[in-house]
Write a protein that holds these residues in place. Structure first.
Motif, PDB file in Angstrom:
ATOM      1  N   PHE A  42       0.848  -1.197   0.000  1.00 35.86           N
ATOM      2  CA  PHE A  42       0.000   0.000   0.000  1.00 35.86           C
ATOM      3  C   PHE A  42       0.880   1.243   0.000  1.00 35.86           C
ATOM      4  N   SER A  43       0.644   2.133  -0.976  1.00 31.38           N
ATOM      5  CA  SER A  43       1.379   3.392  -1.085  1.00 31.38           C
ATOM      6  C   SER A  43       0.391   4.545  -1.205  1.00 31.38           C
ATOM      7  N   GLU A  44       0.607   5.575  -0.402  1.00 35.32           N
ATOM      8  CA  GLU A  44      -0.194   6.780  -0.574  1.00 35.32           C
ATOM      9  C   GLU A  44       0.227   7.468  -1.874  1.00 35.32           C
ATOM     10  N   GLY A  45      -0.738   8.093  -2.547  1.00 32.42           N
ATOM     11  CA  GLY A  45      -0.531   8.530  -3.924  1.00 32.42           C
ATOM     12  C   GLY A  45       0.109   9.880  -4.126  1.00 32.42           C
ATOM     13  N   ASP A  46       0.530  10.539  -3.042  1.00 38.23           N
ATOM     14  CA  ASP A  46       1.166  11.851  -3.204  1.00 38.23           C
ATOM     15  C   ASP A  46       2.657  11.804  -2.903  1.00 38.23           C
ATOM     16  N   LEU A  47       3.261  10.625  -3.092  1.00 34.88           N
ATOM     17  CA  LEU A  47       4.664  10.429  -2.750  1.00 34.88           C
ATOM     18  C   LEU A  47       5.538  10.277  -3.988  1.00 34.88           C
ATOM     19  N   ALA A  48       6.794  10.667  -3.824  1.00 34.52           N
ATOM     20  CA  ALA A  48       7.844  10.358  -4.790  1.00 34.52           C
ATOM     21  C   ALA A  48       9.013   9.793  -3.991  1.00 34.52           C
ATOM     22  N   PHE A  49       9.527   8.637  -4.420  1.00 34.03           N
ATOM     23  CA  PHE A  49      10.623   8.005  -3.676  1.00 34.03           C
ATOM     24  C   PHE A  49      11.511   7.217  -4.619  1.00 34.03           C
ATOM     25  N   ASP A  50      12.687   6.845  -4.112  1.00 33.68           N
ATOM     26  CA  ASP A  50      13.669   6.195  -4.975  1.00 33.68           C
ATOM     27  C   ASP A  50      13.347   4.713  -5.167  1.00 33.68           C
ATOM     28  N   SER A  51      13.689   4.225  -6.350  1.00 32.25           N
ATOM     29  CA  SER A  51      13.344   2.855  -6.738  1.00 32.25           C
ATOM     30  C   SER A  51      14.174   1.808  -6.002  1.00 32.25           C
ATOM     31  N   ILE A  52      15.401   2.143  -5.637  1.00 30.01           N
ATOM     32  CA  ILE A  52      16.261   1.164  -4.966  1.00 30.01           C
ATOM     33  C   ILE A  52      15.708   0.811  -3.590  1.00 30.01           C
ATOM     34  N   SER A  53      15.311   1.834  -2.822  1.00 27.18           N
ATOM     35  CA  SER A  53      14.727   1.583  -1.510  1.00 27.18           C
ATOM     36  C   SER A  53      13.407   0.832  -1.638  1.00 27.18           C
ATOM     37  N   PHE A  54      12.603   1.210  -2.617  1.00 25.43           N
ATOM     38  CA  PHE A  54      11.312   0.552  -2.793  1.00 25.43           C
ATOM     39  C   PHE A  54      11.486  -0.917  -3.170  1.00 25.43           C
ATOM     40  N   LYS A  55      12.517  -1.221  -3.948  1.00 29.13           N
ATOM     41  CA  LYS A  55      12.776  -2.620  -4.324  1.00 29.13           C
ATOM     42  C   LYS A  55      13.089  -3.453  -3.083  1.00 29.13           C
ATOM     43  N   LYS A  56      13.728  -2.858  -2.100  1.00 27.30           N
ATOM     44  CA  LYS A  56      14.000  -3.577  -0.848  1.00 27.30           C
ATOM     45  C   LYS A  56      12.697  -3.943  -0.148  1.00 27.30           C
ATOM     46  N   ILE A  57      11.726  -3.037  -0.220  1.00 24.09           N
ATOM     47  CA  ILE A  57      10.415  -3.327   0.364  1.00 24.09           C
ATOM     48  C   ILE A  57       9.740  -4.468  -0.380  1.00 24.09           C
ATOM     49  N   LEU A  58       9.753  -4.404  -1.704  1.00 25.57           N
ATOM     50  CA  LEU A  58       9.130  -5.457  -2.502  1.00 25.57           C
ATOM     51  C   LEU A  58       9.778  -6.815  -2.255  1.00 25.57           C
ATOM     52  N   ASP A  59      11.099  -6.835  -2.081  1.00 26.88           N
ATOM     53  CA  ASP A  59      11.838  -8.088  -1.968  1.00 26.88           C
ATOM     54  C   ASP A  59      11.876  -8.662  -0.555  1.00 26.88           C
ATOM     55  N   SER A  60      11.498  -7.869   0.429  1.00 28.61           N
ATOM     56  CA  SER A  60      11.540  -8.354   1.809  1.00 28.61           C
ATOM     57  C   SER A  60      10.620  -9.558   1.985  1.00 28.61           C
ATOM     58  N   LYS A  61      11.065 -10.522   2.782  1.00 33.24           N
ATOM     59  CA  LYS A  61      10.252 -11.695   3.083  1.00 33.24           C
ATOM     60  C   LYS A  61       9.261 -11.409   4.217  1.00 33.24           C
ATOM     61  N   LYS A  62       9.400 -10.252   4.860  1.00 32.15           N
ATOM     62  CA  LYS A  62       8.572  -9.906   5.999  1.00 32.15           C
ATOM     63  C   LYS A  62       7.622  -8.766   5.633  1.00 32.15           C
ATOM     64  N   SER A  63       6.655  -8.522   6.509  1.00 35.67           N
ATOM     65  CA  SER A  63       5.890  -7.295   6.395  1.00 35.67           C
ATOM     66  C   SER A  63       6.824  -6.114   6.633  1.00 35.67           C
ATOM     67  N   VAL A  64       6.468  -4.950   6.084  1.00 32.99           N
ATOM     68  CA  VAL A  64       7.389  -3.806   6.109  1.00 32.99           C
ATOM     69  C   VAL A  64       6.653  -2.538   6.506  1.00 32.99           C
ATOM     70  N   VAL A  65       7.284  -1.777   7.394  1.00 37.72           N
ATOM     71  CA  VAL A  65       6.918  -0.380   7.590  1.00 37.72           C
ATOM     72  C   VAL A  65       8.070   0.448   7.051  1.00 37.72           C
ATOM     73  N   SER A  66       7.751   1.470   6.285  1.00 35.67           N
ATOM     74  CA  SER A  66       8.795   2.303   5.686  1.00 35.67           C
ATOM     75  C   SER A  66       8.988   3.571   6.508  1.00 35.67           C
ATOM     76  N   ILE A  67      10.194   4.109   6.411  1.00 33.88           N
ATOM     77  CA  ILE A  67      10.502   5.368   7.075  1.00 33.88           C
ATOM     78  C   ILE A  67      11.196   6.294   6.089  1.00 33.88           C
ATOM     79  N   ASN A  68      11.174   7.597   6.401  1.00 33.17           N
ATOM     80  CA  ASN A  68      11.960   8.550   5.632  1.00 33.17           C
ATOM     81  C   ASN A  68      12.882   9.289   6.585  1.00 33.17           C
ATOM     82  N   MET A  69      13.823  10.024   6.023  1.00 31.30           N
ATOM     83  CA  MET A  69      14.875  10.631   6.828  1.00 31.30           C
ATOM     84  C   MET A  69      14.616  12.093   7.177  1.00 31.30           C
ATOM     85  N   ASP A  70      13.413  12.587   6.888  1.00 36.12           N
ATOM     86  CA  ASP A  70      13.095  13.973   7.225  1.00 36.12           C
ATOM     87  C   ASP A  70      12.954  14.143   8.740  1.00 36.12           C
ATOM     88  N   PRO A  71      13.146  15.351   9.250  1.00 39.13           N
ATOM     89  CA  PRO A  71      12.914  15.598  10.673  1.00 39.13           C
ATOM     90  C   PRO A  71      11.462  15.305  11.032  1.00 39.13           C
TER      91      PRO A  71
END
Length: 249
Positions: free
Chosen positions: A112-141
């Motif tokens: 599930f991705s919210e539709g107002d985001l732009a993010f890098d493909s390399i990090s997203f591929k890690k999410i797709l390839d993970s064998k586990k459920s995933v919560v994503s984070i960003n590096m903003d304050p």
């Protein structure tokens, strides 16, 4: 393993429209070609999924016209669903509808991705390839005025914190870590997600999408999910945010 993506783009995006002074559907806005829209970028990133459920609402006809014209190689995977309550219900209803639609195709995993985001493909591929459920984070304050944050308490349970008034965030218990949400999630137990949706009351269905997310992840132990960070991530609340995308590829 069959994967289904859900992308929600139903909202009217008042802040974005105010920033540009035009009545526009944010996910279709471009200062280049159609491939520079948030929606096309998200569709292509989710292209390896078996199905891509897009939940729209505001300017729904424009959304479907765009998809029919420009989705290209991905068109056979896309299902578009209309949220009739994008004004009077919260963001959770779009996710609810997306899960209901995804259920028809029997996926084992849902992204599930919210539709107002732009993010890098390399990090997203890690999410797709993970064998586990995933919560994503960003590096903003982490700032109450704009962040959706979560923390992991002393028992390893995820708890989301946010303030719809964009004023203050509060944590009233000891915690192991606090993170700024990347607003992308992977659910490897789709059956559990379907059970959660079945159990929601009317108030929960009309609430925020974090209600469903919280119910899923709070039942997991820390070793049962991955926390994956985006190296590059932008939440496009305004046109100025959108213009940063080219600087952070």
């Amino acid at each position: 393993m069959k994967k289904c993506a859900i992308i929600t783009v139903a909202g009217s995006s008042t802040r974005f429209r105010d920033s540009i002074g035009n009545d526009v559907l944010k996910c279709l806005y471009t200062e280049g070609t159609e491939k520079d829209t948030l929606l096309y970028k998200l569709i292509s990133l989710h292209g390896e999924c078996d199905k891509i459920v897009i939940v729209g609402g505001y300017k729904f006809d424009e959304l479907t016209d765009f998809i029919n014209k420009f989705a290209g190689e991905y068109i056979s995977k896309i299902i578009v669903v209309k949220n009739e309550h994008y004004v009077d219900f919260g963001s959770g209803y779009s996710l609810y509808m997306g899960i209901r639609e995804a259920q028809k195709y029997g996926p084992q995993e849902i992204i599930f991705s919210e539709g107002d985001l732009a993010f890098d493909s390399i990090s997203f591929k890690k999410i797709l390839d993970s064998k586990k459920s995933v919560v994503s984070i960003n590096m903003d304050p982490i700032e109450a005025r704009k962040a959706v944050a979560f923390y992991i308490n002393k028992d390893g349970v995820i708890k989301y914190i946010y303030d719809t008034a964009h004023s203050l965030l509060a944590i009233n218990e000891p915690f192991l870590g606090i993170y700024n949400s990347g607003q992308v999630w992977k659910f490897t137990n789709a059956l559990r997600l379907f059970e959660i949706v079945e159990s929601l009351n009317q108030q929960e269905i009309g609430g925020t999408n974090l209600i469903i997310v919280q119910k899923y992840f709070q039942a997991l132990s820390r070793q049962d999910f991955d926390v994956i960070g985006f190296e590059k991530w932008i939440n496009c609340n305004t046109v100025e945010d959108y213009r940063k995308i080219g600087d952070r590829k």
